[in-house]
Design an enzyme around this catalytic site. Structure first.
Site, PDB file in Angstrom:
ATOM      1  CE  LYS A   3      -4.907  -4.911  -6.043  1.00 47.51           C
ATOM      2  NZ  LYS A   3      -3.848  -4.080  -5.383  1.00 47.51           N
ATOM      3  CG  HIS A 109      -5.998  -8.522  -2.829  1.00 44.89           C
ATOM      4  ND1 HIS A 109      -5.338  -7.824  -1.849  1.00 44.89           N
ATOM      5  CD2 HIS A 109      -6.668  -9.514  -2.196  1.00 44.89           C
ATOM      6  CE1 HIS A 109      -5.615  -8.369  -0.669  1.00 44.89           C
ATOM      7  NE2 HIS A 109      -6.423  -9.398  -0.851  1.00 44.89           N
ATOM      8  CD  GLU A 120      -8.313 -10.558   1.828  1.00 43.49           C
ATOM      9  OE1 GLU A 120      -7.663  -9.684   2.422  1.00 43.49           O
ATOM     10  OE2 GLU A 120      -7.845 -11.242   0.895  1.00 43.49           O
TER      11      GLU A 120
HETATM   12  P1  ADP Z   1       0.133  -6.153  -1.446  1.00 45.02           P
HETATM   13  O1  ADP Z   1      -1.067  -5.950  -2.349  1.00 45.02           O
HETATM   14  O2  ADP Z   1       1.358  -6.537  -2.220  1.00 45.02           O
HETATM   15  O3  ADP Z   1      -0.153  -7.083  -0.292  1.00 45.02           O
HETATM   16  P2  ADP Z   1      -0.061  -3.969   0.500  1.00 45.02           P
HETATM   17  O4  ADP Z   1      -0.932  -4.881   1.300  1.00 45.02           O
HETATM   18  O5  ADP Z   1       1.104  -3.332   1.171  1.00 45.02           O
HETATM   19  O6  ADP Z   1       0.491  -4.717  -0.818  1.00 45.02           O
HETATM   20  O7  ADP Z   1      -0.939  -2.785  -0.095  1.00 45.02           O
HETATM   21  C1  ADP Z   1      -2.249  -3.023  -0.576  1.00 45.02           C
HETATM   22  C2  ADP Z   1      -2.437  -2.306  -1.891  1.00 45.02           C
HETATM   23  O8  ADP Z   1      -2.360  -0.894  -1.665  1.00 45.02           O
HETATM   24  C3  ADP Z   1      -1.357  -2.574  -2.946  1.00 45.02           C
HETATM   25  O9  ADP Z   1      -1.570  -3.771  -3.662  1.00 45.02           O
HETATM   26  C4  ADP Z   1      -1.487  -1.346  -3.829  1.00 45.02           C
HETATM   27  O10 ADP Z   1      -2.617  -1.439  -4.716  1.00 45.02           O
HETATM   28  C5  ADP Z   1      -1.772  -0.262  -2.803  1.00 45.02           C
HETATM   29  N1  ADP Z   1      -0.523   0.405  -2.369  1.00 45.02           N
HETATM   30  C6  ADP Z   1       0.456  -0.111  -1.577  1.00 45.02           C
HETATM   31  N2  ADP Z   1       1.452   0.769  -1.381  1.00 45.02           N
HETATM   32  C7  ADP Z   1       1.092   1.890  -2.065  1.00 45.02           C
HETATM   33  C8  ADP Z   1       1.692   3.177  -2.247  1.00 45.02           C
HETATM   34  N3  ADP Z   1       2.863   3.492  -1.675  1.00 45.02           N
HETATM   35  N4  ADP Z   1       1.032   4.079  -3.010  1.00 45.02           N
HETATM   36  C9  ADP Z   1      -0.166   3.782  -3.566  1.00 45.02           C
HETATM   37  N5  ADP Z   1      -0.807   2.597  -3.442  1.00 45.02           N
HETATM   38  C10 ADP Z   1      -0.182   1.656  -2.696  1.00 45.02           C
HETATM   39 MG    MG Z   2      -1.459  -6.901   1.338  1.00 40.09          MG
END
Ligand code: ADP
Ligand code: MG
Length: 131
Positions: A3, A109, A120
């Protein structure tokens, strides 16, 4: 994906090294930048979540590294290697524990299923860019 904040902090090489040292084969690799529109469509599954706008702005804020990785059980294994979404919850030795700034700016990610990994991968790479 590596990222924007992790690229800006100079951690692209260290993160790629951790990935390769953990046995992932790099099938495709690209240094690029998402437009806001592209970031919005990449993260469309999150569009109802309160952080969606912030997430799209952040993911379009600078260059990223996109990769397709291959290993047995890659999706689950990679999620173990990157660690929990919130670096405060991430285990020792994970990429997010070492490099993430915050729950939002969390360095990497990883795809959450084989199906989404295929979608993706196709978002970033043509067939001739995959080895
Ligand atoms: P992951 O990347 O672990 O799969 P998610 O799919 O839940 O997590 O969320 C996608 C992305 O959104 C996260 O990697 C993070 O960059 C962002 N994100 C998730 N939750 C939050 C939050 N509460 N506040 C701000 N950004 C968030
Ligand atoms: Mg995710």
């Amino acid at each position: 994906m590596i990222k924007p904040e992790a690229v800006a902090a100079g951690n692209m090489g260290k993160i790629l090294n951790m990935i390769i040292d953990n046995g992932y084969k790099v099938i495709a690799l690209k240094y690029t930048r998402l437009s806001r529109q592209e970031a919005g469509s990449f993260y469309a599954v999150h569009k109802e979540r309160p952080f969606y706008g912030e997430l799209v702005d952040y993911m379009a804020s600078g260059p990223i590294v996109a990769a397709i990785l291959e290993k047995d059980n890659a999706v689950l294994g990679f999620r173990d290697l990157i660690g929990a979404t919130d670096p405060a919850q991430a285990a020792e030795g994970t990429i997010r524990k070492r490099f993430a700034e915050s729950k939002a700016k969390n360095a990497v990610h990883g795809s959450d299923s084989d199906e989404n990994a295929a979608i993706e991968g196709a978002f970033f790479f043509s067939g001739r860019e995959q080895f």
